[in-house]
Structures are given as structure tokens and as C-alpha cells.
Scaffold this motif. Structure first.
Motif, PDB file in Angstrom:
ATOM      1  N   MET B   1      -5.585  -4.146  32.597  1.00 34.40           N
ATOM      2  CA  MET B   1      -4.373  -3.751  31.851  1.00 34.40           C
ATOM      3  C   MET B   1      -4.752  -3.283  30.443  1.00 34.40           C
ATOM      4  N   ALA B   2      -4.103  -2.214  30.013  1.00 32.41           N
ATOM      5  CA  ALA B   2      -4.409  -1.687  28.665  1.00 32.41           C
ATOM      6  C   ALA B   2      -3.927  -2.649  27.580  1.00 32.41           C
ATOM      7  N   LYS B   3      -4.559  -2.513  26.407  1.00 28.58           N
ATOM      8  CA  LYS B   3      -4.191  -3.387  25.284  1.00 28.58           C
ATOM      9  C   LYS B   3      -3.856  -2.552  24.053  1.00 28.58           C
ATOM     10  N   LEU B   4      -2.925  -3.068  23.278  1.00 29.50           N
ATOM     11  CA  LEU B   4      -2.630  -2.491  21.961  1.00 29.50           C
ATOM     12  C   LEU B   4      -3.306  -3.390  20.923  1.00 29.50           C
ATOM     13  N   ILE B   5      -4.003  -2.769  19.988  1.00 27.72           N
ATOM     14  CA  ILE B   5      -4.701  -3.548  18.963  1.00 27.72           C
ATOM     15  C   ILE B   5      -4.297  -3.029  17.581  1.00 27.72           C
ATOM     16  N   GLN B   6      -3.991  -3.961  16.692  1.00 35.97           N
ATOM     17  CA  GLN B   6      -3.647  -3.580  15.313  1.00 35.97           C
ATOM     18  C   GLN B   6      -4.564  -4.319  14.332  1.00 35.97           C
ATOM     19  N   TYR B   7      -5.300  -3.548  13.538  1.00 38.50           N
ATOM     20  CA  TYR B   7      -6.105  -4.126  12.451  1.00 38.50           C
ATOM     21  C   TYR B   7      -5.184  -4.212  11.231  1.00 38.50           C
ATOM     22  N   ILE B  45      -6.353  -9.552  13.324  1.00 33.68           N
ATOM     23  CA  ILE B  45      -6.384  -8.459  14.307  1.00 33.68           C
ATOM     24  C   ILE B  45      -5.417  -8.861  15.418  1.00 33.68           C
ATOM     25  N   LEU B  46      -4.356  -8.083  15.597  1.00 32.94           N
ATOM     26  CA  LEU B  46      -3.326  -8.445  16.572  1.00 32.94           C
ATOM     27  C   LEU B  46      -3.567  -7.688  17.879  1.00 32.94           C
ATOM     28  N   ILE B  47      -3.510  -8.422  18.990  1.00 26.81           N
ATOM     29  CA  ILE B  47      -3.804  -7.817  20.304  1.00 26.81           C
ATOM     30  C   ILE B  47      -2.751  -8.264  21.306  1.00 26.81           C
ATOM     31  N   ARG B  48      -2.257  -7.308  22.091  1.00 25.02           N
ATOM     32  CA  ARG B  48      -1.371  -7.688  23.196  1.00 25.02           C
ATOM     33  C   ARG B  48      -1.542  -6.700  24.348  1.00 25.02           C
ATOM     34  N   PRO B  49      -1.360  -7.177  25.568  1.00 25.37           N
ATOM     35  CA  PRO B  49      -1.412  -6.261  26.712  1.00 25.37           C
ATOM     36  C   PRO B  49      -0.162  -5.389  26.748  1.00 25.37           C
ATOM     37  N   ILE B  50      -0.315  -4.181  27.269  1.00 24.84           N
ATOM     38  CA  ILE B  50       0.863  -3.309  27.398  1.00 24.84           C
ATOM     39  C   ILE B  50       1.018  -2.859  28.848  1.00 24.84           C
ATOM     40  N   HIS B  51       2.248  -2.621  29.228  1.00 25.08           N
ATOM     41  CA  HIS B  51       2.532  -2.135  30.572  1.00 25.08           C
ATOM     42  C   HIS B  51       2.127  -0.667  30.657  1.00 25.08           C
ATOM     43  N   PHE B  55       2.009   3.173  27.998  1.00 22.40           N
ATOM     44  CA  PHE B  55       0.706   3.659  27.554  1.00 22.40           C
ATOM     45  C   PHE B  55       0.835   4.918  26.679  1.00 22.40           C
ATOM     46  N   GLU B  56       1.632   5.864  27.143  1.00 17.19           N
ATOM     47  CA  GLU B  56       1.742   7.138  26.425  1.00 17.19           C
ATOM     48  C   GLU B  56       2.358   6.948  25.042  1.00 17.19           C
ATOM     49  N   THR B  57       3.448   6.181  24.990  1.00 21.19           N
ATOM     50  CA  THR B  57       4.090   5.940  23.680  1.00 21.19           C
ATOM     51  C   THR B  57       3.125   5.204  22.751  1.00 21.19           C
ATOM     52  N   SER B  58       2.413   4.231  23.297  1.00 18.27           N
ATOM     53  CA  SER B  58       1.470   3.467  22.469  1.00 18.27           C
ATOM     54  C   SER B  58       0.372   4.375  21.922  1.00 18.27           C
ATOM     55  N   THR B  59      -0.085   5.305  22.767  1.00 14.92           N
ATOM     56  CA  THR B  59      -1.106   6.252  22.310  1.00 14.92           C
ATOM     57  C   THR B  59      -0.551   7.146  21.199  1.00 14.92           C
ATOM     58  N   ASN B  60       0.698   7.556  21.364  1.00 15.99           N
ATOM     59  CA  ASN B  60       1.336   8.362  20.314  1.00 15.99           C
ATOM     60  C   ASN B  60       1.410   7.589  18.999  1.00 15.99           C
ATOM     61  N   VAL B  61       1.714   6.297  19.109  1.00 18.36           N
ATOM     62  CA  VAL B  61       1.786   5.450  17.912  1.00 18.36           C
ATOM     63  C   VAL B  61       0.409   5.373  17.251  1.00 18.36           C
ATOM     64  N   LYS B  68      -5.020   4.832  10.767  1.00 14.69           N
ATOM     65  CA  LYS B  68      -5.786   4.642  12.021  1.00 14.69           C
ATOM     66  C   LYS B  68      -6.210   3.183  12.255  1.00 14.69           C
ATOM     67  N   ILE B  69      -5.254   2.292  12.104  1.00 21.70           N
ATOM     68  CA  ILE B  69      -5.556   0.876  12.337  1.00 21.70           C
ATOM     69  C   ILE B  69      -4.991   0.393  13.671  1.00 21.70           C
ATOM     70  N   ILE B  70      -4.415   1.333  14.441  1.00 18.74           N
ATOM     71  CA  ILE B  70      -3.854   0.981  15.751  1.00 18.74           C
ATOM     72  C   ILE B  70      -4.696   1.654  16.837  1.00 18.74           C
ATOM     73  N   GLN B  71      -5.060   0.865  17.837  1.00 20.38           N
ATOM     74  CA  GLN B  71      -5.862   1.421  18.942  1.00 20.38           C
ATOM     75  C   GLN B  71      -5.243   1.023  20.277  1.00 20.38           C
ATOM     76  N   VAL B  72      -5.428   1.887  21.285  1.00 15.74           N
ATOM     77  CA  VAL B  72      -5.057   1.545  22.657  1.00 15.74           C
ATOM     78  C   VAL B  72      -6.356   1.544  23.459  1.00 15.74           C
ATOM     79  N   ARG B  73      -6.607   0.423  24.126  1.00 18.27           N
ATOM     80  CA  ARG B  73      -7.855   0.352  24.921  1.00 18.27           C
ATOM     81  C   ARG B  73      -7.557  -0.075  26.342  1.00 18.27           C
TER      82      ARG B  73
END
Lengths: 413, 73
Positions: B1-7, B45-51, B55-61, B68-73
Motif C-alpha cells: 500500500m502506498a504511503k503519504l509522508i510529510q517532513y 516525520i508524519l507517515i500514513r498509508p493511503i488508499h 494516490f493521484e490526489t496525493s501525488t498532486n499534493v 517539497k516536504i510531502i512525498q508519496v511512496r
């Protein structure tokens, strides 16, 4: 102090603060956290640093001003109040702001306020309007010298007082980066990269080269200089006597994102120039010497800004700096022998030889140039030191493990 | 599952993440920075799984973040 003009230097880090102190600044300005126009800068202070900044400035007899000069949103108000409470507690001398939320909060908390250049004050009535809230106005950078002078004269004639009851002061920019936007109100970064300059996230889009392309035919227009949005840097050391006579009482050097070597060199030149103007010894020969020193550190080429009524046209011709010198990193401080005033550095990369000019930077040192005539490498006299060597030389300042050693070399571009 | 990460430390509080994806982000009224909701916090560093559907909206964010402190992995 008794000085007619206050020299205000930028401090983006403790290294830069020390460099400003060493170079003879009368005051420094700085930002903390994200509510300042250099929020994106790699150098930044946090709220907890306020106490130390205030202590250092008071110890050395400098005034210190905090920038809270971004556009403010609802979610910023709590942080703003936290910062202002700390400003009050640690007796920071003034806040620099343009947002009305900050202006109002400063009034409520009885904190001295300077109106930022972001407010674009360009005439006497605007200055008079802000006199109810502030003690000092930073004028718009786009004014001519006669416009500055007229505003200062009119303040005197009307006997305009600031909130503190003292005569309203005027501050102008004397040196540093200029941009194509009026009073820094630029949306270019926001449009190009969603990064608002007005929230301290300028991505310097104006400093890039551009070309004009006809999308229908693909033909490109010839542009004389592709850096069409990037003005040269402001430098007024050659007209500083005229600026002193304008009536402005605080002279600001731009550059909170710049390094301690820049802060030291520029502040030192303007300190000497202001002292020379006051002593009546300001001369063309001295100006030439200062220009050489200013050209050695980061700059995009110089012009006198709008003060002399110059038309825009002084655009940069290269990306980045045209400084005549550059710093090459060599290594870090490892030991200091206080009884004999000898510093030891470990060379981590590159090499140096006897008679190289070195620069040492650090939070307690600022930026100090040192010509090392005799080189001691691993305890023996030598001509050259390379990676892994430990060098020692006489140095009057205490060196710590965080201090960095550079070699100054000619910048051939 | 993809993750959203915020530094989170380097957030400048511009608010674009909350604007684009309000169900994931909230601007903190305490320190003016964005907070990734329902995330694990490891040293700021905040991390949570995303549905997958987010994914697309998170990538846009992540692309819209000016620092550039937000990543989708």
C-alpha cells in the motif's frame, strides 16, 4: 552611539550574526520559524533562538529587529502571538511587518514596530498613516533619492512622530539583491512552482534565462539579454554621501540568505564608508577600494538602483554570482590551544599550500580571513597539505568542531 | 500500500495541501504548519498509508508543496 545613521545588517544564522557584530553593524535583522520572507532559506532561526540572539546583541551593543513580514493567514495567528510574546520577553527592539494583523498585535502588546518595505510606502501621506502604529518606515525600494529626501524633509516640517513619541524614522536599502517586482510583491514563483514569494518561498524564477517562442511556428524571438527579469544588485557605496544627506537614518543591507563571509565583507565596507562620510574623509580612492572588496563576495553585478532616477536596464548577464572570489571547502576545526593561540583543522577535501588565503566561519567567529604564511602539517613545517592532514596555525579566535575552513580562490566563472 | 509522508519541520504553512486534499490535511492553529491527519509521527516525520483511489490526489499534493516536504511512496 551618537552616529547619524544606523547600519542595519542581515543575520540569517548565528555565524552571520557574529559576522555582522565583528564588522561593526549598529543593528541586525533576522527571522524565526516560517513567518518571514526567507522561510525557505537553508539558514533559519527557530523561536528558541530568540533569547540567544537578544543576549548577543545586547552584549555587543547592537539593536535587533525581527521580521514578521509574510502575508499572514488565519492559521498563522497563534504562532504569531507566540512569537510576539517571546519578542516582548526577550526585549527584541522592534518587529518589521506589513500585515495588519501583525501591526495590530504589536500595538496591543506595546512592541515597537517598523513598517516593512513590503508595504510599499512611497509618499508622505502613507508614512503619516503608519506613524500611528510604527516608529520607523522602510521606504519602497523604487523611490529616487529626491523622493526619499522630500519625504524626510516633510516628516521634519510636519514634526511627525512615531508611536513612541519620537520623530518618525526612515529606513532605506543600501546594498543587496533587487527584484523586478514592486516592493517584492511577486507572484512569479507562485505561478511557476506554486511557491509564494510572499510566504518566504521565492524560487528565483526571475533569475533564469528565458526565450520567447512563437507556439504556432516554433520560431524563437531574439532577445538581447535572456536574463530579462533579473536586475543587477543594488550598490550605493559610490553615492553614500548623498544617501546620508537624504535624511534617512537607517541603512539596510539585504541578504538574510547569504553567508557570513558576505555579511562581514559588505557590512565592513559600509561601516567604513559611513564613518568616512561622518569624518569628512569619504573619497573616490576609498570608494574604489570598497568596490573591489564588495565585488569579491556574492553579487550579480552592481548598479545604484532607482536612487539616481536610472531607467531599468541594468540586467544581469550571467546566472548567479559574478563575485571575483569564491570559497572552496577544505575541512573542519579539530582543536584549539588557547595558551599559544593555535588552531588545528582537519583537511577533509582538496589541498592548500603556504600563503593561501583561508577563511574560517563559525557561530562564535563569524567569518575571518587569514593569510597563512607558514604551514604546519601534522606537526612539521610543509609546503602543502592534502586530505587527511591536520594543519595548525596561529589564530586569535577559539576554534570548535563546528567551524569550517575554506580556501579563497579567484572565481573564473 | 502506498504511503503519504510529510517532513513537517520545514513546512512553511502555505495551506495548499489542505486546499487540495482536505480529508488528509489540517492547518494547525497552534504552530501554523500543515498536519497529515491520522498519521504516525516519528521525530516530526508524519507517515500514513493511503488508499489507491487517493494516490493521484496525493501525488498532486506532493507536487504542489512549495518546499517539497510531502512525498508519496
Amino acid at each position: 552611539m551618537g552616529r547619524k545613521v544606523e547600519l542595519l545588517a542581515p543575520a540569517g544564522s548565528f555565524e552571520c550574526l557574529q559576522a555582522a557584530i565583528n564588522a561593526g553593524a549598529d543593528a541586525v535583522y533576522f527571522g524565526v520559524e516560517q513567518l518571514n520572507m526567507r522561510a525557505k532559506s537553508v539558514r533559519s532561526f527557530v523561536l528558541a533562538d530568540l533569547e540567544q540572539i537578544s543576549f548577543l546583541c545586547k552584549t555587543h551593543g547592537l539593536k535587533c529587529y525581527i521580521t514578521l513580514n509574510t502575508v499572514m493567514y488565519n492559521h498563522d495567528i497563534k504562532l504569531l502571538q507566540l512569537i510576539l510574546q517571546a519578542v516582548k520577553k526577550h526585549e527584541i527592539d522592534a518587529v518589521i511587518a506589513s500585515d495588519f494583523a501583525v501591526i495590530n498585535q504589536c500595538k496591543l502588546l506595546n512592541i515597537p514596530l517598523h513598517i516593512s518595505t513590503q508595504a510599499n510606502v512611497s509618499n508622505i501621506e502613507a508614512a503619516a498613516f503608519f506613524a500611528d502604529s510604527a516608529d520607523l518606515i522602510v521606504l519602497a525600494r523604487e523611490l529616487t533619492l529626491s523622493q526619499v529626501s522630500d519625504i524626510c524633509k516633510e516628516i521634519g516640517r510636519r514634526q511627525l512622530k512615531g508611536l513612541s513619541g519620537k520623530p518618525l524614522k526612515i529606513e532605506i536599502f543600501v546594498h543587496g539583491a533587487l527584484c523586478m517586482a514592486v516592493s517584492g510583491k511577486c507572484y512569479l514563483s507562485l505561478h511557476a512552482q506554486n511557491a509564494s514569494a510572499n510566504r518566504g518561498a521565492c524560487t528565483q524564477e526571475c533569475r533564469h534565462p528565458y526565450k520567447v517562442t512563437d507556439l504556432e511556428t516554433g520560431r524563437e524571438l531574439v532577445v538581447d539579454n535572456e536574463y530579462i527579469m533579473s536586475p543587477k544588485d543594488l550598490c550605493t557605496i559610490n553615492i553614500l554621501d548623498q544617501l546620508v544627506n537624504s535624511g534617512a537614518s537607517v541603512f539596510k543591507i539585504e541578504g538574510r540568505s547569504k553567508g557570513p563571509d558576505y555579511v562581514y565583507a559588505v557590512t565592513k565596507c559600509y561601516r567604513e564608508a559611513l564613518d568616512a562620510v561622518e569624518a569628512g574623509t569619504y573619497s573616490l580612492e576609498k570608494v574604489e577600494q570598497w568596490m573591489t572588496e564588495l565585488s569579491a563576495v556574492y553579487n550579480r553585478g552592481f548598479w545604484e538602483g532607482y536612487y539616481l532616477g536610472n531607467q531599468l536596464g541594468a540586467w544581469t548577464s550571467k546566472p548567479g554570482s559574478v563575485a571575483t572570489e569564491k570559497k572552496v571547502y577544505l575541512g573542519r576545526g579539530t582543536k584549539y590551544y588557547p595558551k599559544i593561540n593555535v588552531a588545528e583543522f582537519l583537511i577533509e577535501t582538496g589541498s592548500l599550500k603556504a600563503n593561501d588565503t583561508l577563511m574560517i566561519t563559525g557561530a562564535e567567529i563569524g567569518a575571518v580571513k587569514e593569510l597563512v604564511k607558514t604551514l604546519t602539517v601534522n606537526g612539521v613545517l610543509a609546503e602543502k597539505a592534502t586530505k587527511g592532514d591536520k594543519i595548525t596555525f596561529k589564530f586569535p579566535y577559539k576554534v570548535s568542531g563546528k567551524d569550517r575552513l575554506y580556501k579563497l580562490v579567484a572565481n573564473d566563472g | 500500500m502506498a504511503k503519504l509522508i510529510q517532513y513537517r519541520e520545514k513546512c512553511i504553512g502555505c495551506g495548499i495541501c489542505e486546499e487540495l486534499q482536505p480529508e488528509y490535511w489540517r492547518m494547525s492553529m497552534k504552530d501554523g504548519k500543515a498536519t497529515l491527519l491520522h498519521a504516525a509521527n516519528k521525530k516530526n516525520i508524519l507517515i500514513r498509508p493511503i488508499h489507491q483511489s487517493d494516490f493521484e490526489t496525493s501525488t498532486n499534493v506532493a507536487n504542489a508543496c512549495p518546499v517539497k516536504i510531502i512525498q508519496v511512496r
